[in-house]
Design a protein around this motif. Sequence first.
Motif, PDB file in Angstrom:
ATOM      1  N   LEU A  71      -5.002  -0.955  10.358  1.00 46.74           N
ATOM      2  CA  LEU A  71      -6.309  -1.457   9.941  1.00 46.74           C
ATOM      3  C   LEU A  71      -7.157  -0.363   9.296  1.00 46.74           C
ATOM      4  O   LEU A  71      -7.881  -0.607   8.330  1.00 46.74           O
ATOM      5  CB  LEU A  71      -7.049  -2.050  11.142  1.00 46.74           C
ATOM      6  N   ILE A  72      -7.048   0.853   9.840  1.00 43.55           N
ATOM      7  CA  ILE A  72      -7.762   1.986   9.234  1.00 43.55           C
ATOM      8  C   ILE A  72      -7.257   2.221   7.811  1.00 43.55           C
ATOM      9  O   ILE A  72      -8.038   2.425   6.874  1.00 43.55           O
ATOM     10  CB  ILE A  72      -7.587   3.259  10.098  1.00 43.55           C
ATOM     11  N   GLY A  73      -5.939   2.191   7.634  1.00 45.31           N
ATOM     12  CA  GLY A  73      -5.359   2.356   6.305  1.00 45.31           C
ATOM     13  C   GLY A  73      -5.762   1.230   5.369  1.00 45.31           C
ATOM     14  O   GLY A  73      -6.089   1.460   4.196  1.00 45.31           O
ATOM     15  N   PHE A  74      -5.765   0.007   5.882  1.00 38.13           N
ATOM     16  CA  PHE A  74      -6.175  -1.160   5.097  1.00 38.13           C
ATOM     17  C   PHE A  74      -7.625  -1.011   4.630  1.00 38.13           C
ATOM     18  O   PHE A  74      -7.935  -1.228   3.447  1.00 38.13           O
ATOM     19  CB  PHE A  74      -5.999  -2.417   5.942  1.00 38.13           C
ATOM     20  N   PHE A  76       1.745  -6.296  11.247  1.00 42.00           N
ATOM     21  CA  PHE A  76       1.125  -6.236   9.921  1.00 42.00           C
ATOM     22  C   PHE A  76       0.740  -7.649   9.488  1.00 42.00           C
ATOM     23  O   PHE A  76      -0.375  -7.892   9.012  1.00 42.00           O
ATOM     24  CB  PHE A  76       2.085  -5.619   8.902  1.00 42.00           C
ATOM     25  N   CYS A  77       1.652  -8.580   9.664  1.00 41.66           N
ATOM     26  CA  CYS A  77       1.393  -9.966   9.249  1.00 41.66           C
ATOM     27  C   CYS A  77       0.294 -10.605  10.089  1.00 41.66           C
ATOM     28  O   CYS A  77      -0.586 -11.294   9.551  1.00 41.66           O
ATOM     29  CB  CYS A  77       2.679 -10.794   9.341  1.00 41.66           C
ATOM     30  N   ILE A  78       0.337 -10.392  11.395  1.00 46.18           N
ATOM     31  CA  ILE A  78      -0.677 -10.996  12.265  1.00 46.18           C
ATOM     32  C   ILE A  78      -2.012 -10.264  12.159  1.00 46.18           C
ATOM     33  O   ILE A  78      -3.061 -10.876  11.941  1.00 46.18           O
ATOM     34  CB  ILE A  78      -0.200 -10.998  13.729  1.00 46.18           C
ATOM     35  N   GLY A  79      -1.975  -8.942  12.319  1.00 47.26           N
ATOM     36  CA  GLY A  79      -3.205  -8.166  12.413  1.00 47.26           C
ATOM     37  C   GLY A  79      -3.982  -8.050  11.117  1.00 47.26           C
ATOM     38  O   GLY A  79      -5.214  -7.896  11.145  1.00 47.26           O
ATOM     39  N   ILE A  80      -3.296  -8.127   9.974  1.00 44.27           N
ATOM     40  CA  ILE A  80      -3.989  -7.987   8.684  1.00 44.27           C
ATOM     41  C   ILE A  80      -4.047  -9.321   7.939  1.00 44.27           C
ATOM     42  O   ILE A  80      -5.130  -9.791   7.574  1.00 44.27           O
ATOM     43  CB  ILE A  80      -3.316  -6.904   7.824  1.00 44.27           C
ATOM     44  N   LEU A  81      -2.913  -9.956   7.725  1.00 41.05           N
ATOM     45  CA  LEU A  81      -2.895 -11.166   6.900  1.00 41.05           C
ATOM     46  C   LEU A  81      -3.433 -12.405   7.614  1.00 41.05           C
ATOM     47  O   LEU A  81      -3.898 -13.343   6.962  1.00 41.05           O
ATOM     48  CB  LEU A  81      -1.471 -11.431   6.404  1.00 41.05           C
ATOM     49  N   THR A 101      -0.777  -4.666   0.273  1.00 40.88           N
ATOM     50  CA  THR A 101       0.556  -4.380  -0.268  1.00 40.88           C
ATOM     51  C   THR A 101       1.028  -2.992   0.134  1.00 40.88           C
ATOM     52  O   THR A 101       2.188  -2.803   0.533  1.00 40.88           O
ATOM     53  CB  THR A 101       0.545  -4.495  -1.804  1.00 40.88           C
ATOM     54  N   ILE A 102       0.144  -2.008   0.045  1.00 39.24           N
ATOM     55  CA  ILE A 102       0.501  -0.626   0.408  1.00 39.24           C
ATOM     56  C   ILE A 102       0.896  -0.540   1.879  1.00 39.24           C
ATOM     57  O   ILE A 102       1.934   0.042   2.225  1.00 39.24           O
ATOM     58  CB  ILE A 102      -0.678   0.327   0.105  1.00 39.24           C
ATOM     59  N   ILE A 103       0.068  -1.128   2.744  1.00 38.84           N
ATOM     60  CA  ILE A 103       0.371  -1.093   4.182  1.00 38.84           C
ATOM     61  C   ILE A 103       1.648  -1.872   4.472  1.00 38.84           C
ATOM     62  O   ILE A 103       2.484  -1.465   5.294  1.00 38.84           O
ATOM     63  CB  ILE A 103      -0.810  -1.661   5.001  1.00 38.84           C
ATOM     64  N   GLY A 104       1.819  -2.997   3.775  1.00 42.97           N
ATOM     65  CA  GLY A 104       3.018  -3.808   3.983  1.00 42.97           C
ATOM     66  C   GLY A 104       4.295  -3.090   3.579  1.00 42.97           C
ATOM     67  O   GLY A 104       5.312  -3.182   4.269  1.00 42.97           O
ATOM     68  N   ILE A 105       4.255  -2.353   2.467  1.00 43.12           N
ATOM     69  CA  ILE A 105       5.431  -1.592   2.017  1.00 43.12           C
ATOM     70  C   ILE A 105       5.828  -0.562   3.072  1.00 43.12           C
ATOM     71  O   ILE A 105       7.023  -0.388   3.379  1.00 43.12           O
ATOM     72  CB  ILE A 105       5.148  -0.915   0.661  1.00 43.12           C
ATOM     73  N   MET A 106       4.846   0.112   3.649  1.00 43.35           N
ATOM     74  CA  MET A 106       5.138   1.105   4.687  1.00 43.35           C
ATOM     75  C   MET A 106       5.712   0.446   5.938  1.00 43.35           C
ATOM     76  O   MET A 106       6.717   0.913   6.507  1.00 43.35           O
ATOM     77  CB  MET A 106       3.876   1.904   5.022  1.00 43.35           C
ATOM     78  N   ALA A 107       5.091  -0.662   6.368  1.00 45.14           N
ATOM     79  CA  ALA A 107       5.542  -1.338   7.592  1.00 45.14           C
ATOM     80  C   ALA A 107       6.952  -1.902   7.434  1.00 45.14           C
ATOM     81  O   ALA A 107       7.822  -1.690   8.296  1.00 45.14           O
ATOM     82  CB  ALA A 107       4.566  -2.457   7.957  1.00 45.14           C
ATOM     83  N   PHE A 108       7.199  -2.607   6.324  1.00 46.44           N
ATOM     84  CA  PHE A 108       8.520  -3.204   6.114  1.00 46.44           C
ATOM     85  C   PHE A 108       9.570  -2.151   5.783  1.00 46.44           C
ATOM     86  O   PHE A 108      10.739  -2.298   6.152  1.00 46.44           O
ATOM     87  CB  PHE A 108       8.443  -4.256   5.008  1.00 46.44           C
ATOM     88  N   GLY A 109       9.156  -1.089   5.086  1.00 46.38           N
ATOM     89  CA  GLY A 109      10.102  -0.013   4.777  1.00 46.38           C
ATOM     90  C   GLY A 109      10.655   0.625   6.045  1.00 46.38           C
ATOM     91  O   GLY A 109      11.874   0.805   6.200  1.00 46.38           O
ATOM     92  N   LEU A 110       9.753   0.967   6.959  1.00 49.58           N
ATOM     93  CA  LEU A 110      10.177   1.561   8.235  1.00 49.58           C
ATOM     94  C   LEU A 110      10.969   0.549   9.062  1.00 49.58           C
ATOM     95  O   LEU A 110      11.964   0.903   9.711  1.00 49.58           O
ATOM     96  CB  LEU A 110       8.959   2.041   9.016  1.00 49.58           C
ATOM     97  N   GLY A 111      10.539  -0.718   9.025  1.00 46.15           N
ATOM     98  CA  GLY A 111      11.222  -1.741   9.808  1.00 46.15           C
ATOM     99  C   GLY A 111      12.646  -1.971   9.338  1.00 46.15           C
ATOM    100  O   GLY A 111      13.572  -2.075  10.152  1.00 46.15           O
ATOM    101  N   ILE A 112      12.850  -2.051   8.023  1.00 46.06           N
ATOM    102  CA  ILE A 112      14.197  -2.270   7.483  1.00 46.06           C
ATOM    103  C   ILE A 112      15.094  -1.073   7.755  1.00 46.06           C
ATOM    104  O   ILE A 112      16.262  -1.218   8.150  1.00 46.06           O
ATOM    105  CB  ILE A 112      14.117  -2.573   5.974  1.00 46.06           C
ATOM    106  N   TYR A 113      14.555   0.140   7.549  1.00 48.19           N
ATOM    107  CA  TYR A 113      15.347   1.345   7.816  1.00 48.19           C
ATOM    108  C   TYR A 113      15.823   1.368   9.270  1.00 48.19           C
ATOM    109  O   TYR A 113      17.008   1.621   9.552  1.00 48.19           O
ATOM    110  CB  TYR A 113      14.507   2.587   7.531  1.00 48.19           C
ATOM    111  N   ALA A 114      14.906   1.092  10.203  1.00 41.75           N
ATOM    112  CA  ALA A 114      15.263   1.138  11.624  1.00 41.75           C
ATOM    113  C   ALA A 114      16.279   0.060  11.974  1.00 41.75           C
ATOM    114  O   ALA A 114      17.222   0.308  12.738  1.00 41.75           O
ATOM    115  CB  ALA A 114      13.996   0.977  12.477  1.00 41.75           C
ATOM    116  N   THR A 115      16.113  -1.123  11.406  1.00 40.32           N
ATOM    117  CA  THR A 115      17.023  -2.228  11.698  1.00 40.32           C
ATOM    118  C   THR A 115      18.444  -1.921  11.220  1.00 40.32           C
ATOM    119  O   THR A 115      19.425  -2.182  11.922  1.00 40.32           O
ATOM    120  CB  THR A 115      16.525  -3.522  11.029  1.00 40.32           C
ATOM    121  N   VAL A 116      18.550  -1.363  10.030  1.00 40.26           N
ATOM    122  CA  VAL A 116      19.866  -1.078   9.451  1.00 40.26           C
ATOM    123  C   VAL A 116      20.584   0.039  10.201  1.00 40.26           C
ATOM    124  O   VAL A 116      21.815   0.010  10.348  1.00 40.26           O
ATOM    125  CB  VAL A 116      19.716  -0.712   7.953  1.00 40.26           C
TER     126      VAL A 116
END
Length: 414
Positions: free
Chosen positions: A368-371, A239-244, A385-400
């Motif tokens: 990118l399609i969502g963006f 998300f950070c590389i491909g979009i930001l 922000t919307i795409i980032g919330i989804m990406a980080f939300g799933l990432g944090i859940y999986a990590t924990v």
Amino acid sequence: MQTFTREEKLKHLFSLPVIVASLGYFVDIYDLLLFGIVRVPSLKDLGLNPDTSGTLIMNFQMTGLLIGGILWGILGDKKGRLSVLFGSIIVYSLANIACGFLPHYPFADKTMTYALLRFIAGIGLAGELGAGITLVAESLPKQLRAIGTSIVAGFGLFGAVVANLTVELSGDWTTAYFIGGGLGLLLLFLRVGVVESGIYKDIKHSESVSKGNFLSFFTNWNRFVRYIKCIFIGLPTWFCIGILAVMANQFAPDLGINSITPGKAIMWAYVGISIGDFASGFISHALHSRKKAILYMMLFTILGVVLMLYSGKMTENMYYFYCVWLGLGTGYWAMFVTVASEQFGTNIRSTATTTVPNMVRGILPLMLIGFDFFKVNQGVITSATIIGIMAFGLGIYATVTIRETHNSDLDFTE
């Protein structure tokens, strides 16, 4: 727990498998990001549209990565880690050299020719990281595994910086392709002295163990959940590389910046990622936890994203500063791939380690399609922000929720 002297640690951490895997990933990243860096000048020289042709060619490369990730992963479990280290680098090195000759090809459809070459390169590029991390993880003592894999990724990711500098210094995109392909072929000579993983050799000739079965990730619920969680952990990185970073120029108007060069944004992000990857192994080692290291680095990245998007007007250099910040945070890439390697048995470890990062890369087009969809009505800041919330939300859940693998033994099969 086994302890090592300083000399013994250095001997393990700078052994031939670690050095060769590091150099291989360096060349891999150089070639992986090279098209993104030379996209505009190369397509203009060929008389093609940088936007329409560039999107098509990039999609071909990403498709190659997805297919190659599966092919090389299976091969690594069926035939050995070294078969992938040799085979993948030959494929993408020759494909990159062929890209350098594009202006001289007699074919009328240069777009499709370029796309096919990047597709082949993508297939080759897909195998390098997974095979290298798997070999290093199985070769090093478990106490030094995190540091060893972070060295591989940390050094390797500097390939992005060198790729951008090579293009700027040479002033010719074809030369950059020739250099990338040549570096890969030179690396083959170093790989002659590398020996196969001892853990893998123990099961290589066993007919009772099913090796490289990609479908096995989807036939067992527990295994499937582990596999999906590994993919989720990597989503914030792309998300950070491909979009930001890659789409940095689209954020310039909203942030009061005259222009942002995506190539520089990518380069500065990878400067941060390289440092972050080196640090991630030591952080994990100090915390005695893969999960804590990844989670803290994710939270650090979220802070950077918020400041980047919501600090108001800024300068171009400030944007690059935040790219470095995001790179430092998403430098858990090495740890994420190491976790994927440690979650699964020797008989499907290469398949997991190779396919997981390429699945993450393959999800980038969906992000990118969502963006693009949300930015029509919401604007680029809200859309990101919307795409980032989804990406980080799933990432944090999986990590924990994923299983902790710090200091775990890898000598087991599924």
